[in-house]
Design a protein around this motif. Structure first.
Motif, short mmCIF file in Angstrom:
data_model
loop_
_atom_site.label_atom_id
_atom_site.label_comp_id
_atom_site.label_asym_id
_atom_site.label_seq_id
_atom_site.Cartn_x
_atom_site.Cartn_y
_atom_site.Cartn_z
N MET A 79 0.83 -1.21 0.00
CA MET A 79 0.00 0.00 0.00
C MET A 79 0.87 1.26 0.00
N ARG A 80 1.93 1.26 0.76
CA ARG A 80 2.79 2.44 0.87
C ARG A 80 3.56 2.72 -0.43
N TYR A 81 4.05 1.64 -1.09
CA TYR A 81 4.94 1.82 -2.23
C TYR A 81 4.32 1.43 -3.57
N GLY A 82 3.03 1.15 -3.58
CA GLY A 82 2.35 0.87 -4.83
C GLY A 82 2.74 -0.46 -5.46
N GLY A 85 -0.12 -3.77 -7.82
CA GLY A 85 -1.27 -3.07 -8.36
C GLY A 85 -1.91 -2.07 -7.41
N GLU A 86 -1.36 -1.93 -6.23
CA GLU A 86 -1.88 -0.95 -5.27
C GLU A 86 -1.44 0.45 -5.69
N LYS A 87 -2.19 1.43 -5.28
CA LYS A 87 -1.82 2.83 -5.49
C LYS A 87 -0.96 3.26 -4.30
N GLU A 88 0.10 4.03 -4.55
CA GLU A 88 0.92 4.54 -3.45
C GLU A 88 0.05 5.36 -2.52
N GLN A 89 0.21 5.12 -1.23
CA GLN A 89 -0.60 5.83 -0.25
C GLN A 89 0.28 6.35 0.88
N GLU A 93 -3.26 7.42 5.05
CA GLU A 93 -4.26 6.71 4.25
C GLU A 93 -4.26 5.22 4.55
N ARG A 97 -7.36 2.99 6.16
CA ARG A 97 -7.90 1.78 5.51
C ARG A 97 -7.82 0.55 6.39
#
Length: 128
Positions: A79-82, A85-89, A93, A97
């Protein structure tokens, strides 16, 4: 007759070896066109290809190390580094979540990055 044989031998030899090309010779020739492509412009750069392969290899190894982390640590890094397929957050954030505090996300992230660094060094890979 002898000249014909010599010519045939020369043509066979030329066909086998091909004609020499200059890397700076234009691929297409147009009148008054100074921006034509040359063979050197379109041939792949082996050094760049090798670097790309090396980067891909490093990325595969890093993904394997991330997968070996505890599930929560791996998810927070994704989650932090994208990753995956995750978006960087931001940490905030991610905390929102997951329903945890931002400081807890920070601690987990630091612990996970440290674990990755240790595993990476144990494999004998220098950190880019």
């Amino acid at each position: 007759m002898r000249i014909a044989n010599e010519l045939r031998m020369h043509l066979r030899h030329t066909r086998r070896e091909g004609t020499p090309l200059s890397l700076q010779e234009p691929l297409e020739s147009h009148a008054n066109d100074s921006g034509t492509l040359t063979l050197a412009d379109v041939l792949p750069d082996n050094a760049a290809m090798e670097e790309d392969c090396e980067q891909r290899d490093l990325a595969v190894r890093l993904r394997q190390l991330v997968k070996a982390l505890p599930q929560r640590d791996a998810r927070i890094l994704a989650m932090r580094y994208g990753l995956d397929g995750e978006k960087e957050q931001t940490q905030q954030e991610v905390a929102r979540r997951l329903g945890i505090s931002r400081s807890y996300v920070s601690r987990i992230e630091k612990r996970a990055l440290y674990a990755l660094r240790v595993q990476w060094k144990q494999q004998g890979t220098r950190i880019p």
